[in-house]
Design an enzyme around this catalytic site. Structure first.
Site, PDB file in Angstrom:
ATOM      1  N   GLY A  22      -2.950  -4.718  -6.393  1.00  0.00           N
ATOM      2  CA  GLY A  22      -1.782  -4.450  -7.208  1.00  0.00           C
ATOM      3  C   GLY A  22      -1.322  -5.654  -7.999  1.00  0.00           C
ATOM      4  CG  ASP A  42      -2.648  -8.126   1.444  1.00  0.00           C
ATOM      5  OD1 ASP A  42      -2.164  -8.113   0.300  1.00  0.00           O
ATOM      6  OD2 ASP A  42      -2.723  -7.106   2.157  1.00  0.00           O
ATOM      7  CG  ASP A  68       3.655  -8.661   9.936  1.00  0.00           C
ATOM      8  OD1 ASP A  68       4.494  -8.653   9.008  1.00  0.00           O
ATOM      9  OD2 ASP A  68       3.780  -7.966  10.956  1.00  0.00           O
ATOM     10  CB  VAL A  69       5.500 -11.636   5.043  1.00  0.00           C
ATOM     11  CG1 VAL A  69       4.299 -11.998   4.187  1.00  0.00           C
ATOM     12  CG2 VAL A  69       5.992 -10.214   4.739  1.00  0.00           C
ATOM     13  CE1 TYR A 162      10.763  -1.957  -3.311  1.00  0.00           C
ATOM     14  CE2 TYR A 162      12.153  -1.382  -5.184  1.00  0.00           C
ATOM     15  CZ  TYR A 162      11.033  -2.002  -4.667  1.00  0.00           C
ATOM     16  OH  TYR A 162      10.185  -2.684  -5.513  1.00  0.00           O
ATOM     17  CE  LYS A 166      11.090  -5.637  -3.934  1.00  0.00           C
ATOM     18  NZ  LYS A 166      10.106  -6.716  -3.733  1.00  0.00           N
ATOM     19  CB  THR A 197       0.169  -0.603  -9.025  1.00  0.00           C
ATOM     20  OG1 THR A 197       1.101   0.267  -8.347  1.00  0.00           O
ATOM     21  CG2 THR A 197       0.916  -1.829  -9.526  1.00  0.00           C
ATOM     22  CD1 TRP A 258      19.125   1.111 -24.168  1.00  0.00           C
ATOM     23  CD2 TRP A 258      17.876   2.806 -23.430  1.00  0.00           C
ATOM     24  NE1 TRP A 258      18.251   1.435 -25.166  1.00  0.00           N
ATOM     25  CE2 TRP A 258      17.482   2.465 -24.763  1.00  0.00           C
ATOM     26  CE3 TRP A 258      17.229   3.838 -22.768  1.00  0.00           C
ATOM     27  CZ2 TRP A 258      16.456   3.147 -25.423  1.00  0.00           C
ATOM     28  CZ3 TRP A 258      16.198   4.510 -23.418  1.00  0.00           C
ATOM     29  CH2 TRP A 258      15.821   4.171 -24.734  1.00  0.00           C
TER      30      TRP A 258
END
Length: 258
Positions: A22, A42, A68-69, A162, A166, A197, A258
């Protein structure tokens, strides 16, 4: 410096989490094309190794690591192994992340925690571990990957966890930039909009109306191509952005205007 020198990453060392596929893969390749050696961190080690092979084919060195983060221990091992191989870390890109669509009123605590743990806590753990090494050398560029979803609430998909994760990445970026600027460590974030992706393309097969709505709400009238993230990535990693820190580079085809 000439323009070519400003954008050069010759013999720099980068770590890219989520770098196997990705957007992470595209950024890894972009860094290598600019001259950097790249550590691909990863969960999917097989795909990470394939991406590392692509980088080596470009004449750069690459190391694939399973990480694994959300695990502090694994993140610290990632830093240790990278230093053992290359002796330094100049660039960090925190691209590891997950998405999920869940209605807020139906969301389980496990769903909430998983998205926050990977997207926000994982970003912090990687920035902290790599940042310590950059502080020692008084040199480094960290690029977190947030999203336009950290700036707006998307429609029609429900994804409050999510969006919150972010938004947290954006504020974390600004906070780290303010703390680490005295060490010559720059911290910025790229906030992509809808990017086409393979994962998104597969997902949209089940939600064809979403693609139409997203394009209608985007001034450019299309989704972003994954390779379009290479330019912003190399810019923020290189001396071309030497006076840039704490910034949010939004690449969304105009969605947020917008």
């Amino acid at each position: 410096m000439s323009i070519a020198e400003l954008f050069s990453l010759q013999d720099e060392v980068a770590i890219v989490t989520g770098g196997a596929q990705g957007l992470g893969r595209e950024m890894s390749l972009g860094l290598a094309e600019a001259g950097a050696h790249v550590v691909i961190a990863d969960l999917d080690i097989n795909t990470a190794q394939r991406t590392a092979s692509e980088i080596q084919a470009l004449g750069r060195e690459s190391l694939a690591l399973r990480v694994d983060v959300t695990s502090k221990e694994q993140v610290e091992q990632m830093v240790s192994q990278s230093l053992s191989r290359f002796g330094k870390i100049d660039i960090l890109i925190t691209s590891a992340g997950i998405g999920q669509w869940r209605k807020a009123e139906e969301m389980s605590e496990e769903d909430w925690k998983r998205v926050i743990d990977v997207n926000l806590t994982g970003t912090f753990l990687c920035c902290q571990a790599v940042g310590r090494e950059m502080i020692k050398r008084k040199k480094g560029s960290i690029i977190t990957i947030s999203s336009m979803s950290g700036l707006i609430a998307n429609t029609p998909q429900p994804q409050s966890h999510y969006n919150a994760s972010k938004g947290g990445v954006i504020m974390l970026t600004k906070s780290l930039a303010s703390e680490w600027v005295k060490y010559n460590v720059r911290v910025n974030t790229i906030a992509p909009g809808y990017m086409e992706t393979k994962l998104v393309a597969e997902l949209l097969k089940s939600y064809p109306d979403y693609a139409r709505i997203w394009k209608e709400l985007t001034p450019m009238g299309r989704l972003g191509r994954p390779e379009e993230i290479k330019g912003p990535c190399v810019f923020l990693a290189s001396a071309a952005s030497s006076y840039v820190t704490g910034s949010v580079l939004v690449m969304d085809g105009g969605y947020t205007i917008w």
